[in-house]
Scaffold this motif. Structure first.
Motif, PDB file in Angstrom:
ATOM      1  N   GLY A   6       0.739  -1.245  -0.119  1.00 12.48           N
ATOM      2  CA  GLY A   6       0.076  -0.032   0.020  1.00 12.48           C
ATOM      3  C   GLY A   6       0.778   1.137  -0.149  1.00 12.48           C
ATOM      4  O   GLY A   6       2.027   1.063   0.137  1.00 12.48           O
ATOM      5  N   LYS A   7       0.230   2.443  -0.277  1.00 12.60           N
ATOM      6  CA  LYS A   7       0.828   3.768  -0.386  1.00 12.60           C
ATOM      7  C   LYS A   7       1.423   4.272   0.992  1.00 12.60           C
ATOM      8  O   LYS A   7       2.229   5.187   0.917  1.00 12.60           O
ATOM      9  CB  LYS A   7      -0.100   4.697  -1.160  1.00 12.60           C
ATOM     10  N   ASP A   8       0.875   3.745   1.967  1.00 14.39           N
ATOM     11  CA  ASP A   8       1.328   4.261   3.299  1.00 14.39           C
ATOM     12  C   ASP A   8       2.465   3.367   3.902  1.00 14.39           C
ATOM     13  O   ASP A   8       2.925   3.644   4.916  1.00 14.39           O
ATOM     14  CB  ASP A   8       0.059   3.960   4.366  1.00 14.39           C
ATOM     15  N   ARG A   9       3.047   2.518   3.192  1.00 17.23           N
ATOM     16  CA  ARG A   9       4.191   1.995   3.386  1.00 17.23           C
ATOM     17  C   ARG A   9       5.468   2.513   3.103  1.00 17.23           C
ATOM     18  O   ARG A   9       5.531   3.145   1.917  1.00 17.23           O
ATOM     19  CB  ARG A   9       4.446   0.292   2.752  1.00 17.23           C
ATOM     20  N   ASP A  10       6.590   2.370   4.056  1.00 17.48           N
ATOM     21  CA  ASP A  10       8.151   2.813   3.464  1.00 17.48           C
ATOM     22  C   ASP A  10       8.589   1.776   2.846  1.00 17.48           C
ATOM     23  O   ASP A  10       9.012   0.938   3.266  1.00 17.48           O
ATOM     24  CB  ASP A  10       8.773   3.197   4.846  1.00 17.48           C
ATOM     25  N   LEU A  11       8.466   1.900   1.673  1.00 17.16           N
ATOM     26  CA  LEU A  11       8.975   0.931   0.582  1.00 17.16           C
ATOM     27  C   LEU A  11      10.330   0.463   0.962  1.00 17.16           C
ATOM     28  O   LEU A  11      10.602  -0.859   1.013  1.00 17.16           O
ATOM     29  CB  LEU A  11       8.815   1.163  -0.616  1.00 17.16           C
ATOM     30  N   VAL A  47      12.381  -3.552   1.228  1.00 16.15           N
ATOM     31  CA  VAL A  47      13.795  -3.666   0.675  1.00 16.15           C
ATOM     32  C   VAL A  47      14.681  -4.504   1.856  1.00 16.15           C
ATOM     33  O   VAL A  47      15.294  -5.307   1.384  1.00 16.15           O
ATOM     34  CB  VAL A  47      14.138  -2.646  -0.045  1.00 16.15           C
ATOM     35  N   ILE A  48      14.661  -3.472   2.939  1.00 14.53           N
ATOM     36  CA  ILE A  48      15.549  -3.830   3.750  1.00 14.53           C
ATOM     37  C   ILE A  48      15.373  -5.386   4.525  1.00 14.53           C
ATOM     38  O   ILE A  48      15.939  -6.189   4.701  1.00 14.53           O
ATOM     39  CB  ILE A  48      15.759  -2.955   5.154  1.00 14.53           C
ATOM     40  N   ASN A  49      13.882  -5.504   4.504  1.00 12.76           N
ATOM     41  CA  ASN A  49      13.592  -6.769   5.158  1.00 12.76           C
ATOM     42  C   ASN A  49      13.863  -8.010   4.092  1.00 12.76           C
ATOM     43  O   ASN A  49      14.346  -9.083   4.647  1.00 12.76           O
ATOM     44  CB  ASN A  49      12.152  -6.687   5.101  1.00 12.76           C
ATOM     45  N   TYR A  50      13.775  -7.782   2.972  1.00  9.76           N
ATOM     46  CA  TYR A  50      13.988  -8.691   1.896  1.00  9.76           C
ATOM     47  C   TYR A  50      15.588  -9.083   1.866  1.00  9.76           C
ATOM     48  O   TYR A  50      15.999 -10.011   1.791  1.00  9.76           O
ATOM     49  CB  TYR A  50      13.613  -8.367   0.553  1.00  9.76           C
TER      50      TYR A  50
END
Length: 375
Positions: A252-257, A262-265
Motif C-alpha cells: 500500500g501507499k502508506d508503506r515505507d517501501l 527492501v531492507i526486510n528482503y
C-alpha cells in the motif's frame, strides 16, 4: 518446461531414474502449494505417478519443507490409502509393468534447497548448496542417477492435462503462456488468499479481484522477483511479460517501501545464503549497509549508481538462482522507484561522505573502558 525435462531424462538411458517433487515452498509470500498438499494431495500423487510412468521411474520422492512437518502424517495416510487402492506400489491398476511408489523426505528449513541441485544434495545427506553444472540433474541427479525435479503445482497440473487433453489446456491463457496459474496473494488487500487465474490476467485486474486500493507497488514473484509500480499494472501475468512462481505481495501507499520491504528482503537473502559464492556471502551485506547509510541521511548521488552496478555483479558472479536474484529488491526498486532513492541523497556541495574514526571505535572503547585517541 516439464515435458522437455522428462524427455531429456528418458534419453539419459540410466539403469534407473528418479522423480522428485519439490515441496520446499520457501519463497516469502508463497503458500499455494501448502493448499494443494492440504486440500488435494491425491491429485499431486496421481500426477507423480503419471510422471513416473513417463520416466520409467520406480520411486518418487516428495521433498517436504521442514515447516510443513505437521502435514507429514496426513500425507503418509493418503499415500497408504492410494497403495491400498492399487494406485501406487507394484502392478498399478493391474499393469504388471508399472511399479511406482512415493516416499516423503523432510527438508531442514533452508531456502537455498528450493534450487533443484541443492535440494538433491540435501536429499543425499550433504550440505544444501547448489552443484556445478553440467552434469544437469536429468543426466546425473539423486544418487548419480537421472532425476527430474518438478514442483507441486506442475505435477498437479499434469492430471488436468491428461483428463481434458492438450488442446483444452492450450486454449486457456495466452499464445506463449498456456493454462492457469496459482497465485498466493497477500499484503495490503481485503481478500488475500490462493487464486487460480488464467495466464494473461493484468495486475490491475488482479488487484480489483482481491479488493486492493491505494496500491504503491506489487512484489511479483516474491523477494527474488520484481517490484513494479503503478505504471506497470496493465502488464499481464505471463511468461512473456511478468513471469512469477506464484507470490504476489500488494504494498500500500502508506508503506515505507525501502525501510519496510527492501531492507526486510535483503535481510532474508543474507540469512538464507549458503555462503558458497563470495558475492552472495558478502555483497548482499554491503548492499544492505549502503542502503541503510542512505536511509540514515548519509547518502550521496554516487551511492545510487553504486548500489545498482554492484547489484548487477550478483547476476554475473553467483552460480545459483538465489545469489543471482539476491540483489533484486534493490535493483528493481531503483529501476521502478528511483525518486525514493534520490530523495535520500544530498547534493555534492551539501554533503561530503567521510569516515568518522572516533565514532567507529567508540563502542569498543566503551566496552574496554578506554577513551578514544585516534589523533
Amino acid at each position: 518446461p516439464a515435458g522437455l525435462k522428462w524427455e531429456f531424462c528418458r534419453k539419459s538411458n540410466g539403469d534407473e531414474s528418479y522423480l522428485v517433487c519439490n515441496a520446499d515452498e520457501g519463497e516469502p509470500g508463497t503458500f499455494k502449494e501448502r493448499v494443494i498438499l492440504t486440500e488435494m494431495p491425491e491429485q499431486l500423487f496421481e500426477g507423480m505417478a503419471i510422471a513416473g510412468y513417463a520416466l520409467d521411474a520406480k520411486e518418487g520422492i516428495v521433498y517436504l519443507r521442514a515447516e510443513y512437518v505437521y502435514l507429514k502424517k496426513y500425507l503418509e495416510d493418503v499415500l497408504q490409502k492410494m497403495r491400498d487402492e492399487n494406485l501406487l506400489g507394484n502392478g498399478i491398476l493391474g499393469n504388471n509393468d508399472f511399479n511406482f511408489d512415493i516416499r516423503i523426505q523432510m527438508g531442514a528449513g533452508a531456502y537455498v534447497c528450493g534450487e533443484e541441485s541443492a535440494l538433491i544434495e540435501s536429499m543425499e545427506g550433504k550440505r544444501g548448496e547448489p552443484r556445478n553444472r553440467p552434469p544437469f540433474p536429468v543426466q546425473a541427479g539423486y544418487m548419480g542417477k537421472p532425476t527430474v525435479v518438478n514442483n507441486v503445482e506442475t505435477l498437479s497440473t499434469v492430471v488436468k492435462i491428461i483428463l481434458h487433453g492438450a488442446d483444452w489446456f492450450k486454449a486457456i491463457g495466452t499464445a506463449e503462456s498456456a493454462g492457469t496459474k496459482l497465485l498466493s496473494i497477500s499484503g495490503d488487500c481485503k481478500q488475500p488468499g490462493v487464486y487460480e487465474v488464467e495466464y494473461g490476467m493484468t495486475i490491475k485486474e488482479m488487484l480489483e479481484m482481491v479488493g486492493a486500493t491505494s496500491v504503491q507497488a506489487v512484489q511479483v514473484g516474491g523477494p527474488s522477483g520484481t517490484c513494479i509500480d503503478e505504471s506497470q499494472f496493465s502488464k499481464t501475468i505471463s511468461f512473456e511479460e511478468l513471469p512469477t512462481g506464484g507470490a504476489m505481495v500488494v504494498i500500500g501507499k502508506d508503506r515505507d517501501l525501502l525501510r519496510e520491504v527492501v531492507i526486510n528482503y535483503m535481510d532474508f537473502f543474507i540469512d538464507e545464503s549458503c555462503s558458497s559464492c563470495a558475492p552472495c556471502r558478502s555483497l548482499t551485506v554491503i548492499l544492505k549497509n549502503k542502503l541503510i547509510k542512505m536511509l540514515n541521511g548519509f547518502g550521496t548521488k554516487a551511492d545510487i549508481d553504486e548500489l545498482y552496478n554492484w547489484g548487477l555483479y550478483m547476476k554475473q558472479a553467483n552460480r545459483c538462482g538465489l545469489g543471482q536474484t539476491a540483489a533484486n529488491p534493490i535493483l528493481t526498486t531503483i529501476e521502478n522507484f528511483r525518486p525514493l532513492y534520490e530523495a535520500l541523497v544530498k547534493s555534492d556541495d551539501e554533503f561530503v561522505s567521510e569516515f568518522d574514526m572516533d565514532k567507529a571505535v567508540q563502542e569498543s572503547c566503551n566496552y574496554v573502558g578506554r577513551v578514544p585517541n585516534t589523533h
